[in-house]
Scaffold this motif. Structure first.
Motif: not given
Length: 264
Positions: A37, A42, A50, A58, A62, A65, A116
């Motif tokens: 992070l 983000p 992802d 993950t 995330l 955000y 990601t």
């Protein structure tokens, strides 16, 4: 091993262990998620992809955000299990899940601000193609953030560590050193912004049983640890020492790297 065989092995293996990976504390928690992070910073208007989402951890971290997260995985059971965990159990409404191959992403060019991939790239038979696909679907200035196993720089020691991982999980294709990750990012057209290495200590029995290892495989893993070169023992830090390795309380360390690159 062909690409098809490797992917089929991953799909078959993870069809059996989806819930174990959702509940795995190694994947669900850890300072590595905080590091990730902090490294990507983000933003609320971001659209995130992802890749090989596994248990969805993950995507879950995330989601608060960013505007939207699309989480993809090769294995249908993982997609369904992660969706239930992230959307139904955790109540995230801006995360969607779908099937996708990391090396053939079904998205248009320039679709995402951030891609990601966490603790999964060692399964990819063509990691450079995954990077190329990630760069293709990123917007200009977008970020690719990969976390994965990292190997020692010395080749023979790297091969030994990689074989140890592959024995436990036959769908493990290969891991890379930090230098190799940097080279792949740069070859893919990414400017490496940050790297960070960290270690994770695993209870040996939990680690092995998560992949449904047989007793025979457990014995082989113990033998590998006991017979490892001293430099590998120093890398894996078995506890208790390798000569007594294999009991219910024993553990070892593996090393991870987080690499963040920007599309120029």
């Amino acid at each position: 091993m062909t690409d098809k065989t490797s992917k089929e092995m991953s799909r078959d293996q993870y069809s059996q262990v989806g819930d174990a990976y959702v509940r795995s504390q190694t994947h669900a928690k850890g300072v590595d998620l905080d590091y990730l992070l902090n490294m990507v910073q983000p933003q609320k208007d971001w659209k995130v992809l992802d890749v090989a989402t596994g248990g969805g951890h993950t995507a879950l971290i995330l989601a608060p955000y960013v505007q939207q997260v699309i989480a993809v995985d090769l294995t249908p059971n993982m997609v369904e299990t992660a969706k239930k965990f992230v959307c139904d159990e955790k109540g995230q409404t801006n995360v969607t899940f779908q099937l996708a191959d990391a090396e053939n992403l079904p998205f248009e060019d320039g679709s995402f601000d951030l891609v990601t991939c966490r603790i999964a790239a060692h399964h990819f038979p063509a990691c450079q193609k995954f990077i190329a696909e990630s760069v293709r679907v990123l917007k200009q200035g977008g970020l690719l953030a990969v976390q994965d196993h990292v190997l020692p720089a010395e080749e023979n020691h790297a091969l030994y560590v990689d074989q140890f991982e592959r024995l436990r999980d036959p769908s493990h294709f290969r891991a890379y050193s930090e230098q190799q990750w940097r080279q792949m990012f740069e070859l893919g057209g990414l400017q490496v912004q940050q790297t960070r290495q960290l270690t994770k200590r695993h209870n040996f029995i939990d680690w092995a049983k998560r992949m449904n290892c047989t007793e025979e495989t457990l014995d082989e893993l113990v033998a590998m640890m006991k017979n490892a070169p001293n430099a590998v023992k120093a890398w894996q830090k078995p506890f208790p020492d390798a000569d007594h390795f294999g009991g219910i309380e024993t553990s070892f360390v593996n090393h991870h790297i987080i690499v963040v690159g920007r599309k120029g």
